[in-house]
Scaffold this motif. Structure first.
Motif: not given
Length: 162
Positions: A63-67, A112-114
């Protein structure tokens, strides 16, 4: 009789296992989950990437989190503003805290890291932008009840995880 010398132990192996790419700007901080299966990397591009490193030779971006910030402007992909400067997992590995230069700390459920889920956004004290996180220093207490973050304004903030 010959004098015996003790030899120092050999240095640990330092073979490069993998190179992880995915951020558009420099990586500033990294942290392992307590079970060692997930790696979080935080970047000046304002993102945190969660990596499944169950097989370290073949890491998988979950996953990619943020801006994301890049040379072409900002693509809106999340909540944080300012480069990510610190990441830390709770002792049970369920929560990920990420601290940014904009004085915010994002808490996410990464069971769930995804599919991480936003839990809370902790805002720093009001004031100048200089109050943002100074470095990649952030940590949970051993029982997971408190989170500590350090600021560029010469402070340490304690957050209760109630």
């Amino acid at each position: 009789m010959r004098f015996l010398k003790r030899q120092p132990p050999p240095p640990p192996s330092s073979n490069l296992t993998a190179t992880l790419t995915g951020h558009s700007m420099g990586v500033v901080t990294v942290g392992f989950s307590p079970d060692g299966r997930v790696l979080a990397s935080g970047s000046a591009d304002r993102t945190v990437i969660l990596w499944d490193i169950t097989d370290p030779a073949h890491p998988d971006q979950r996953a990619t989190l943020g801006r994301r910030r890049s040379g072409r402007g900002i693509a809106r992909q999340g909540l944080t503003i300012g480069g990510v400067r610190a990441v830390g997992f709770s002792p049970d590995g369920r929560l990920l805290a990420s601290g940014s230069a904009d004085r915010t700390v994002a808490l996410r459920d990464v069971t769930d890291p995804a599919h991480p889920a936003q839990r809370a956004m902790l805002a720093g004290a009001s004031g100048s932008r200089r109050a943002g996180l100074r470095s990649g220093a952030m940590g949970f207490s051993p029982d997971g009840r408190l989170l500590a973050s350090c600021g560029a304004d010469k402070t340490v903030r304690l957050w209760e995880m109630g």
